[in-house]
Design a protein around this motif. Sequence first.
Motif, PDB file in Angstrom:
ATOM      1  N   PRO A  59     -47.769 -18.694 -30.216  1.00  0.00           N
ATOM      2  CA  PRO A  59     -46.541 -18.677 -29.417  1.00  0.00           C
ATOM      3  C   PRO A  59     -46.291 -20.014 -28.731  1.00  0.00           C
ATOM      4  O   PRO A  59     -47.209 -20.820 -28.531  1.00  0.00           O
ATOM      5  N   THR A  60     -45.054 -20.242 -28.389  1.00  0.00           N
ATOM      6  CA  THR A  60     -44.697 -21.358 -27.522  1.00  0.00           C
ATOM      7  C   THR A  60     -44.810 -20.875 -26.080  1.00  0.00           C
ATOM      8  O   THR A  60     -44.329 -19.785 -25.742  1.00  0.00           O
ATOM      9  N   VAL A  61     -45.460 -21.660 -25.243  1.00  0.00           N
ATOM     10  CA  VAL A  61     -45.677 -21.256 -23.851  1.00  0.00           C
ATOM     11  C   VAL A  61     -44.979 -22.238 -22.904  1.00  0.00           C
ATOM     12  O   VAL A  61     -44.584 -23.343 -23.292  1.00  0.00           O
ATOM     13  N   LEU A  62     -44.843 -21.814 -21.658  1.00  0.00           N
ATOM     14  CA  LEU A  62     -44.237 -22.640 -20.616  1.00  0.00           C
ATOM     15  C   LEU A  62     -45.346 -23.203 -19.735  1.00  0.00           C
ATOM     16  O   LEU A  62     -46.236 -22.469 -19.299  1.00  0.00           O
ATOM     17  N   VAL A  63     -45.295 -24.499 -19.482  1.00  0.00           N
ATOM     18  CA  VAL A  63     -46.290 -25.163 -18.640  1.00  0.00           C
ATOM     19  C   VAL A  63     -45.611 -25.606 -17.348  1.00  0.00           C
ATOM     20  O   VAL A  63     -44.629 -26.370 -17.375  1.00  0.00           O
ATOM     21  N   VAL A  64     -46.113 -25.109 -16.220  1.00  0.00           N
ATOM     22  CA  VAL A  64     -45.550 -25.473 -14.908  1.00  0.00           C
ATOM     23  C   VAL A  64     -46.676 -25.950 -14.003  1.00  0.00           C
ATOM     24  O   VAL A  64     -47.855 -25.677 -14.248  1.00  0.00           O
ATOM     25  N   GLY A  65     -46.309 -26.673 -12.959  1.00  0.00           N
ATOM     26  CA  GLY A  65     -47.305 -27.105 -11.993  1.00  0.00           C
ATOM     27  C   GLY A  65     -47.927 -25.924 -11.271  1.00  0.00           C
ATOM     28  O   GLY A  65     -47.288 -24.880 -11.074  1.00  0.00           O
ATOM     29  N   ALA A  66     -49.170 -26.083 -10.859  1.00  0.00           N
ATOM     30  CA  ALA A  66     -49.886 -24.989 -10.196  1.00  0.00           C
ATOM     31  C   ALA A  66     -49.212 -24.552  -8.903  1.00  0.00           C
ATOM     32  O   ALA A  66     -49.350 -23.394  -8.480  1.00  0.00           O
ATOM     33  N   GLU A  67     -48.458 -25.441  -8.289  1.00  0.00           N
ATOM     34  CA  GLU A  67     -47.780 -25.121  -7.026  1.00  0.00           C
ATOM     35  C   GLU A  67     -46.313 -24.764  -7.240  1.00  0.00           C
ATOM     36  O   GLU A  67     -45.588 -24.509  -6.265  1.00  0.00           O
ATOM     37  N   HIS A  68     -45.870 -24.748  -8.462  1.00  0.00           N
ATOM     38  CA  HIS A  68     -44.466 -24.431  -8.752  1.00  0.00           C
ATOM     39  C   HIS A  68     -44.187 -22.958  -8.435  1.00  0.00           C
ATOM     40  O   HIS A  68     -45.060 -22.101  -8.644  1.00  0.00           O
ATOM     41  N   PRO A  69     -42.994 -22.624  -7.939  1.00  0.00           N
ATOM     42  CA  PRO A  69     -42.682 -21.217  -7.632  1.00  0.00           C
ATOM     43  C   PRO A  69     -42.867 -20.277  -8.821  1.00  0.00           C
ATOM     44  O   PRO A  69     -43.286 -19.123  -8.638  1.00  0.00           O
ATOM     45  N   LEU A  70     -42.613 -20.764 -10.037  1.00  0.00           N
ATOM     46  CA  LEU A  70     -42.774 -19.905 -11.217  1.00  0.00           C
ATOM     47  C   LEU A  70     -44.242 -19.606 -11.531  1.00  0.00           C
ATOM     48  O   LEU A  70     -44.542 -18.684 -12.288  1.00  0.00           O
ATOM     49  N   ALA A  71     -45.143 -20.387 -10.953  1.00  0.00           N
ATOM     50  CA  ALA A  71     -46.573 -20.218 -11.259  1.00  0.00           C
ATOM     51  C   ALA A  71     -47.109 -18.864 -10.816  1.00  0.00           C
ATOM     52  O   ALA A  71     -48.194 -18.448 -11.245  1.00  0.00           O
ATOM     53  N   GLN A  72     -46.372 -18.166  -9.972  1.00  0.00           N
ATOM     54  CA  GLN A  72     -46.814 -16.843  -9.517  1.00  0.00           C
ATOM     55  C   GLN A  72     -46.568 -15.765 -10.570  1.00  0.00           C
ATOM     56  O   GLN A  72     -47.081 -14.664 -10.467  1.00  0.00           O
ATOM     57  N   LEU A  73     -45.785 -16.107 -11.600  1.00  0.00           N
ATOM     58  CA  LEU A  73     -45.436 -15.134 -12.641  1.00  0.00           C
ATOM     59  C   LEU A  73     -46.372 -15.249 -13.833  1.00  0.00           C
ATOM     60  O   LEU A  73     -47.050 -16.263 -14.020  1.00  0.00           O
ATOM     61  N   GLU A  74     -46.386 -14.204 -14.635  1.00  0.00           N
ATOM     62  CA  GLU A  74     -47.144 -14.238 -15.897  1.00  0.00           C
ATOM     63  C   GLU A  74     -46.220 -14.521 -17.074  1.00  0.00           C
ATOM     64  O   GLU A  74     -46.620 -15.141 -18.055  1.00  0.00           O
ATOM     65  N   GLU A  75     -44.965 -14.054 -16.959  1.00  0.00           N
ATOM     66  CA  GLU A  75     -43.967 -14.275 -18.006  1.00  0.00           C
ATOM     67  C   GLU A  75     -42.659 -14.680 -17.352  1.00  0.00           C
ATOM     68  O   GLU A  75     -42.276 -14.122 -16.312  1.00  0.00           O
ATOM     69  N   VAL A  76     -41.980 -15.648 -17.973  1.00  0.00           N
ATOM     70  CA  VAL A  76     -40.774 -16.219 -17.384  1.00  0.00           C
ATOM     71  C   VAL A  76     -39.587 -16.008 -18.324  1.00  0.00           C
ATOM     72  O   VAL A  76     -39.697 -16.182 -19.541  1.00  0.00           O
ATOM     73  N   ASP A  77     -38.448 -15.653 -17.739  1.00  0.00           N
ATOM     74  CA  ASP A  77     -37.184 -15.600 -18.474  1.00  0.00           C
ATOM     75  C   ASP A  77     -36.651 -17.027 -18.553  1.00  0.00           C
ATOM     76  O   ASP A  77     -36.525 -17.712 -17.530  1.00  0.00           O
ATOM     77  N   VAL A  78     -36.354 -17.490 -19.763  1.00  0.00           N
ATOM     78  CA  VAL A  78     -35.903 -18.870 -19.935  1.00  0.00           C
ATOM     79  C   VAL A  78     -34.687 -19.170 -19.068  1.00  0.00           C
ATOM     80  O   VAL A  78     -34.537 -20.281 -18.540  1.00  0.00           O
ATOM     81  N   ALA A  79     -33.802 -18.197 -18.885  1.00  0.00           N
ATOM     82  CA  ALA A  79     -32.596 -18.413 -18.069  1.00  0.00           C
ATOM     83  C   ALA A  79     -32.946 -18.844 -16.647  1.00  0.00           C
ATOM     84  O   ALA A  79     -32.163 -19.546 -15.989  1.00  0.00           O
ATOM     85  N   ALA A  80     -34.136 -18.447 -16.183  1.00  0.00           N
ATOM     86  CA  ALA A  80     -34.553 -18.797 -14.823  1.00  0.00           C
ATOM     87  C   ALA A  80     -34.943 -20.259 -14.689  1.00  0.00           C
ATOM     88  O   ALA A  80     -35.192 -20.742 -13.580  1.00  0.00           O
ATOM     89  N   THR A  81     -34.974 -20.993 -15.797  1.00  0.00           N
ATOM     90  CA  THR A  81     -35.370 -22.408 -15.766  1.00  0.00           C
ATOM     91  C   THR A  81     -34.167 -23.343 -15.913  1.00  0.00           C
ATOM     92  O   THR A  81     -34.349 -24.549 -16.091  1.00  0.00           O
ATOM     93  N   ALA A  82     -32.956 -22.798 -15.844  1.00  0.00           N
ATOM     94  CA  ALA A  82     -31.757 -23.592 -16.122  1.00  0.00           C
ATOM     95  C   ALA A  82     -31.617 -24.799 -15.202  1.00  0.00           C
ATOM     96  O   ALA A  82     -31.046 -25.827 -15.596  1.00  0.00           O
ATOM     97  N   HIS A  83     -32.110 -24.711 -13.981  1.00  0.00           N
ATOM     98  CA  HIS A  83     -31.955 -25.800 -13.013  1.00  0.00           C
ATOM     99  C   HIS A  83     -33.137 -26.773 -13.042  1.00  0.00           C
ATOM    100  O   HIS A  83     -33.149 -27.761 -12.296  1.00  0.00           O
ATOM    101  N   GLU A  84     -34.126 -26.521 -13.871  1.00  0.00           N
ATOM    102  CA  GLU A  84     -35.347 -27.319 -13.867  1.00  0.00           C
ATOM    103  C   GLU A  84     -35.181 -28.646 -14.633  1.00  0.00           C
ATOM    104  O   GLU A  84     -34.336 -28.785 -15.510  1.00  0.00           O
ATOM    105  N   GLN A  85     -36.046 -29.606 -14.289  1.00  0.00           N
ATOM    106  CA  GLN A  85     -36.209 -30.827 -15.068  1.00  0.00           C
ATOM    107  C   GLN A  85     -37.294 -30.570 -16.124  1.00  0.00           C
ATOM    108  O   GLN A  85     -38.269 -29.864 -15.855  1.00  0.00           O
ATOM    109  N   TRP A  86     -37.117 -31.173 -17.310  1.00  0.00           N
ATOM    110  CA  TRP A  86     -38.034 -30.891 -18.413  1.00  0.00           C
ATOM    111  C   TRP A  86     -38.760 -32.154 -18.890  1.00  0.00           C
ATOM    112  O   TRP A  86     -38.192 -33.242 -18.913  1.00  0.00           O
TER     113      TRP A  86
END
Length: 301
Positions: free
Chosen positions: A169-196
């Motif tokens: 699978p393709t996975v999402l890599v975020v910083g350990a302190e990022h707000p999304l890091a508290q989740l196990e699975e992320v909806d791609v739509a929730a990353t629309a405002h992020e820098q890549w």
Amino acid sequence: MLDAKRLQILLSVVEGGSVTAAADELFYTPSGVSQQLRKLEEEVGQPLLQRHARGMVPTDAGHVLAGHARAILQQMDAAMADLDQLAGLKSGSLSLGTFPTLGSSFIPLVISRFRKMYPSIKLDVRSTRLSELIGLLAKGEISMGLLWEYEWMRLKRDDFELTTLFTEPTVLVVGAEHPLAQLEEVDVAATAHEQWIVRANEHPVAELLERTCNAAGFSPKISFQANDYQEAQAMVSVGLGIALAPKSAVVNHHPGVKVLSLGEAAASRSVLLAQRRDRVRAPAENAFQTLLVDMGKTWID
């Protein structure tokens, strides 16, 4: 062309001194030995043996041919011994090509197990990009190659036999302190405002990111182009952005990142073993293929 069995019969008669002795040694009947000797004499066009009171003695031609027969048969025995060594995987060599993602994760584990099983096999392993791997395979510089493909970027099946080892699978890599890091699975739509952070030089993961984000209704904003996944993870760890990666690329992940699932939102990558169709495969190659397939079944769980 001289027949090896008839040469063996001639040598046995010369060394044993009689047709009967040769027949006993080779499990022939005396008449069978005589018949084969006559055919051998017809092949060489001159007599090879003469009957004497004490048995059969070679003519000059018989002496010469018996000497050659001894050398030929010894060489054939040596050849069979070498082949037996290979069949038992007690010697031999194997040339393998891989790419960096697997070279830093899956392949070292396979090689470690293979060397324990077959310590006498010499391994020549190269790591390079996909296009170069295909070229090395085509030129015969490597006998096996680990390749990859996405659903929109299929490998050609004409020249190579391809065996799928695993699909990751393709996975999402975020910083350990990022707000999304508290989740196990992320909806791609929730990353629309992020820098890549993406791979540089038009790497396929950049197209994968574009396809994934477009399917979720937005275009990704790129903050950094990395030369490899280690660099991408380092930049993610300091908050420069988030990134997509095939799971093998982050098996050994940076301590400052967290790896999250995207479910089925991003396309998976297939890893395949490629071998040229027109090659005869050595025993070492077959053994390594078997191990690759076996370990591939449990690599991405």
